[in-house]
Scaffold this motif. Structure first.
Motif: not given
Length: 444
Positions: A155-164, A179-189, A439-444
């Motif tokens: 999905a990183a290739g389609e949505l771009g990085l970082p993803m939510v 686990l957080r309800s919302t996380t900023l994902v910076r890598t495909a891994a 790992s800071a949560p974004l607005p849910r």
């Protein structure tokens, strides 16, 4: 504004663990100042909310996992203590979901808006919300639902990085899992590893395109909806400061008109037949100018007191008036007000170096000003007529800060090239309110 029916008590219900939730205090003051007997379910007897002069009685939240049966028995037990029917106002998503599910079993004990029993749960479900926005043509961040860890990485290739990354039903996340309800994902891994924890999370993982932050991009809508799709009280606000910076809850907000955000909120509430208080989060896409709906919360937002008119009417008072059979007057004035959550605003300003400075110029035309022409500010904690909660919050907050500072001064031995040296140890404290930046949560 017509007088409230002070013969009918109110119960504010919050099951989420957050002893410094200022929204609950705002509701206590809003109703209590009008003479209503206010009860509140709190996490502990030490909660700052319990210190408010406007709280009639607190009821301690049940410990451990909240099952539907335990939830029902708890509300019946509190009803017996109150002794007569009360207006019930959930203050968090999980409370709103549980209350709606058993609403028929609470008849005669609590006054509630009438709506489909599963509606709050469906709207709080982020997967369902994404589909609903697509059907209604309401802008929503591009969203993928990976069926495997490999698809999550791709999905990183389609949505771009970082993803939510979002869990569709965050109220099911087990405590202590990290686990957080919302996380900023910076890598495909990172996306792949999150998907591998889907069974533990208890719900579906969603990956969304990350809309860039901008100083005027974050908006919200609060409203109270009665029958026949009538919004009896509401408004749009802009998030000026947030904590965590650029990605968290409202530390400072301003009531500003935004017709496009308001139109989207009214369209959504009307389509699903929503009844009660809601809180919607939006972010503007700088590329297209569209305001994307990020989250639907079927309860008051913590900053709901921002939307208070000249007479003191807000969404909580509007619901109380409506459910007790009193007329709800048309709102009079409001845009231009500010809301400030003192503890979060201090952290936000310190972390951002005071930029942008939120005070001063840029006043929105309106009538929410004092006699000197200055904008009126609603404080989350400070109130001249109810100081004890502010002082208690300050003591708790400062105490946590001092404990963290003491922890950072502790030293531990580290061996470098067989030479023992001593370096400061600064591990993050358990339950710290300051998350790691990645790992800071974004607005849910």
């Amino acid at each position: 504004m017509p007088p409230l029916d002070t013969g009918t008590p109110a119960l504010l219900l919050r099951l989420d663990r957050n002893p410094l939730h200022h929204g609950t205090l705002g509701a206590v003051r809003s109703l209590g100042r009008s003479g209503v007997e206010v009860h509140a379910v709190v996490e502990s007897a030490d909660s700052p909310v319990t210190r408010s002069r406007y709280l009639h009685r607190s009821h301690i939240r049940p410990q451990g996992r909240i099952t539907p049966d335990l939830f029902h028995r708890t509300l019946l037990r509190i009803s017996e203590r109150i002794g007569r029917p009360a207006v019930l106002i959930p203050m968090d998503d999980i409370s709103a979901i549980h209350v709606a599910a058993i609403a028929p079993r609470l008849a005669g004990r609590y006054l509630l808006p009438q709506q489909p029993l599963d509606l709050p749960e469906r709207l709080a479900d982020k997967e369902e919300l994404a589909g609903l926005c697509q059907r209604l043509g309401i802008p929503h961040p591009a969203t993928l639902i990976p069926g495997s860890a490999a698809e999550a990485a791709a999905a990183a290739g389609e949505l771009g990085l970082p993803m939510v990354a979002k869990w569709s039903r965050p109220w099911l996340l087990p405590s202590g899992s990290g686990l957080r309800s919302t996380t900023l994902v910076r890598t495909a891994a990172d996306a792949e590893r999150l998907h591998e924890r889907s069974a533990e999370a208890g719900s579906t993982l969603l990956l969304q395109r990350c809309l860039p932050y901008g100083p005027r991009n974050d908006w919200f809508f609060h409203g109270y909806f009665a029958d026949q799709n009538r919004c009896l009280m509401g408004g749009t606000g802009r998030k000026v400061l947030s904590w965590p910076v650029r990605a968290g809850l409202t530390a400072m907000g301003r009531w500003e008109p935004n017709p496009r955000v308001e139109q989207a909120a009214l369209q959504l509430a009307s389509h699903v037949g929503y009844r009660g208080i809601l809180d919607l989060d939006f972010r503007r896409d700088q590329a297209s100018g569209a305001f994307h709906l990020l989250d639907f919360n079927p309860r008051p937002g913590a900053q709901f007191r921002l939307f208070t008119d000249r007479t003191g009417l807000d969404v909580v008072r509007a619901q109380y008036l409506d459910l007790t059979g009193r007329p709800v007057p048309s709102p009079s004035g409001g845009p231009g007000r500010r809301f400030l959550a003192e503890n979060h605003a201090v952290l936000s300003l310190l972390a951002s170096g005071g930029r942008p400075w939120p005070f001063g110029s840029g006043r929105v035309p309106g009538d929410a000003a004092d006699e000197g022409g200055r904008e009126r500010t609603e404080y989350a904690w400070f109130a001249a007529d109810d100081m004890a909660p502010f002082l208690t919050m300050a003591g708790v907050w400062c105490g946590k800060g001092l404990r963290r500072a003491a922890g950072r001064l502790r030293v531990r031995p580290v061996r470098v090239d067989d030479v023992a040296v001593r370096l400061p140890s600064a591990p993050p404290s358990e339950g710290s309110s300051v998350p790691h930046p990645e790992s800071a949560p974004l607005p849910r």
